[in-house]
Scaffold this motif. Structure first.
Motif, short mmCIF file in Angstrom:
data_model
loop_
_atom_site.label_atom_id
_atom_site.label_comp_id
_atom_site.label_asym_id
_atom_site.label_seq_id
_atom_site.Cartn_x
_atom_site.Cartn_y
_atom_site.Cartn_z
N TRP A 36 0.87 -1.17 0.00
CA TRP A 36 0.00 0.00 0.00
C TRP A 36 0.92 1.23 0.00
CZ3 TRP A 36 -5.13 0.15 -0.76
CH2 TRP A 36 -5.89 -1.01 -0.51
N VAL A 37 0.59 2.18 -0.85
CA VAL A 37 1.27 3.46 -0.86
C VAL A 37 0.20 4.54 -0.82
CG1 VAL A 37 3.26 2.55 -2.13
CG2 VAL A 37 1.37 3.60 -3.39
N ARG A 38 0.61 5.76 -0.49
CA ARG A 38 -0.35 6.85 -0.44
C ARG A 38 0.27 8.14 -0.94
NH1 ARG A 38 -0.94 7.54 6.19
NH2 ARG A 38 1.15 8.43 6.55
N GLN A 39 -0.58 9.05 -1.34
CA GLN A 39 -0.12 10.36 -1.78
C GLN A 39 -1.01 11.42 -1.18
OE1 GLN A 39 0.26 10.96 -6.05
NE2 GLN A 39 1.85 12.49 -5.67
N ALA A 40 -0.43 12.21 -0.31
CA ALA A 40 -1.16 13.31 0.32
C ALA A 40 -1.18 14.51 -0.63
CB ALA A 40 -0.49 13.68 1.63
N PRO A 41 -2.13 15.41 -0.45
CA PRO A 41 -2.21 16.58 -1.32
C PRO A 41 -0.89 17.35 -1.38
CG PRO A 41 -4.14 16.45 0.07
CD PRO A 41 -3.19 15.39 0.56
N GLY A 42 -0.39 17.58 -2.57
CA GLY A 42 0.83 18.36 -2.75
C GLY A 42 2.12 17.65 -2.39
N LYS A 43 2.04 16.34 -2.09
CA LYS A 43 3.23 15.60 -1.69
C LYS A 43 3.47 14.42 -2.62
CE LYS A 43 3.04 16.88 3.19
NZ LYS A 43 3.13 16.39 4.59
N GLY A 44 4.63 13.81 -2.50
CA GLY A 44 4.96 12.66 -3.31
C GLY A 44 4.39 11.36 -2.75
N LEU A 45 4.66 10.28 -3.46
CA LEU A 45 4.19 8.99 -3.01
C LEU A 45 4.94 8.56 -1.74
CD1 LEU A 45 3.84 6.86 -6.26
CD2 LEU A 45 2.02 7.47 -4.67
N GLU A 46 4.20 7.98 -0.82
CA GLU A 46 4.78 7.49 0.42
C GLU A 46 4.42 6.02 0.59
OE1 GLU A 46 4.51 8.31 5.28
OE2 GLU A 46 2.93 9.04 3.95
N TRP A 47 5.42 5.18 0.79
CA TRP A 47 5.17 3.78 1.09
C TRP A 47 4.52 3.67 2.47
CZ3 TRP A 47 7.71 1.01 5.05
CH2 TRP A 47 7.36 -0.36 5.11
N VAL A 48 3.50 2.83 2.56
CA VAL A 48 2.77 2.65 3.81
C VAL A 48 3.04 1.28 4.42
CG1 VAL A 48 0.46 2.51 4.85
CG2 VAL A 48 0.94 4.25 3.11
N SER A 49 2.90 0.23 3.61
CA SER A 49 2.99 -1.11 4.17
C SER A 49 3.22 -2.13 3.07
CB SER A 49 1.68 -1.45 4.91
OG SER A 49 1.74 -2.72 5.51
N SER A 50 3.82 -3.26 3.45
CA SER A 50 4.08 -4.36 2.53
C SER A 50 3.66 -5.68 3.15
CB SER A 50 5.56 -4.44 2.17
OG SER A 50 5.99 -3.32 1.45
N ILE A 51 3.36 -6.64 2.29
CA ILE A 51 3.01 -7.98 2.77
C ILE A 51 3.59 -9.00 1.81
CG2 ILE A 51 0.78 -8.01 1.56
CD1 ILE A 51 -0.33 -9.49 4.08
N SER A 52 4.09 -10.10 2.39
CA SER A 52 4.69 -11.16 1.60
C SER A 52 3.62 -11.98 0.89
CB SER A 52 5.53 -12.05 2.50
OG SER A 52 4.70 -12.69 3.47
N ILE A 53 4.09 -12.88 0.07
CA ILE A 53 3.19 -13.70 -0.74
C ILE A 53 2.22 -14.48 0.12
CG2 ILE A 53 3.12 -15.67 -2.31
CD1 ILE A 53 5.79 -14.63 -3.47
N SER A 54 2.69 -15.08 1.16
CA SER A 54 1.83 -15.88 2.04
C SER A 54 1.09 -15.05 3.07
CB SER A 54 2.66 -16.93 2.76
OG SER A 54 3.52 -16.30 3.69
N GLY A 55 1.56 -13.82 3.25
CA GLY A 55 0.98 -12.97 4.29
C GLY A 55 1.69 -13.07 5.62
N GLY A 56 2.71 -13.91 5.69
CA GLY A 56 3.38 -14.14 6.96
C GLY A 56 4.38 -13.06 7.35
N ILE A 57 4.78 -12.26 6.39
CA ILE A 57 5.73 -11.18 6.67
C ILE A 57 5.09 -9.86 6.29
CG2 ILE A 57 8.00 -10.22 6.14
CD1 ILE A 57 8.87 -13.07 5.36
N THR A 58 5.06 -8.94 7.23
CA THR A 58 4.50 -7.62 6.98
C THR A 58 5.47 -6.56 7.48
OG1 THR A 58 3.30 -7.62 9.09
CG2 THR A 58 2.11 -8.42 7.16
N SER A 59 5.37 -5.39 6.90
CA SER A 59 6.18 -4.27 7.35
C SER A 59 5.39 -2.98 7.17
CB SER A 59 7.51 -4.20 6.61
OG SER A 59 7.30 -4.13 5.21
#
Length: 114
Positions: A36-59
């Motif tokens: 998941w990434v997000r972009q606030a008004p007037g700002k660049g893209l910001e990484w929010v979260s990641s998940i592995s293929i199985s879902g067992g690893i998140t960040s």
């Protein structure tokens, strides 16, 4: 053709919750890390979260750690983002993306305001 369709955004008061969904099609969803990434008004893209293929690893980005939870259902080809204790600074357009890709969809708007 890769298609990612986000939903679940809206207007919420500070401290509220939303659950975003992302329906994936056109590729083997269960073979990709997803972000998941997000972009606030007037700002660049910001990484929010990641998940592995199985879902067992998140960040998570430090700004959302402890408040957001990423998950996936490979049987439904769907990615989720549970967002709790929302803050005004979480206001942005949220996109789901395959790892290594940029946004290819319209995203879903999240607005946190009283």
């Amino acid at each position: 053709e890769v298609q990612l369709v986000e939903s679940g955004g809206g207007l919420v008061q500070p401290g509220g919750s939303l659950r975003l969904s992302c329906a994936a099609s056109g590729f083997t969803f269960s073979s990709y890390y997803m972000n998941w990434v997000r972009q606030a008004p007037g700002k660049g893209l910001e990484w929010v979260s990641s998940i592995s293929i199985s879902g067992g690893i998140t960040s998570y980005a430090d700004s959302v750690k402890g408040r957001f939870t990423i998950s996936r259902d490979n049987a439904k080809n769907t990615l989720y983002l549970q967002m709790n204790n929302l803050k005004p600074e979480d206001t942005a357009v949220y996109y789901c993306v395959r790892r290594g890709d940029g946004p290819t969809s319209q995203g879903t708007q999240v607005t946190v305001s009283s």
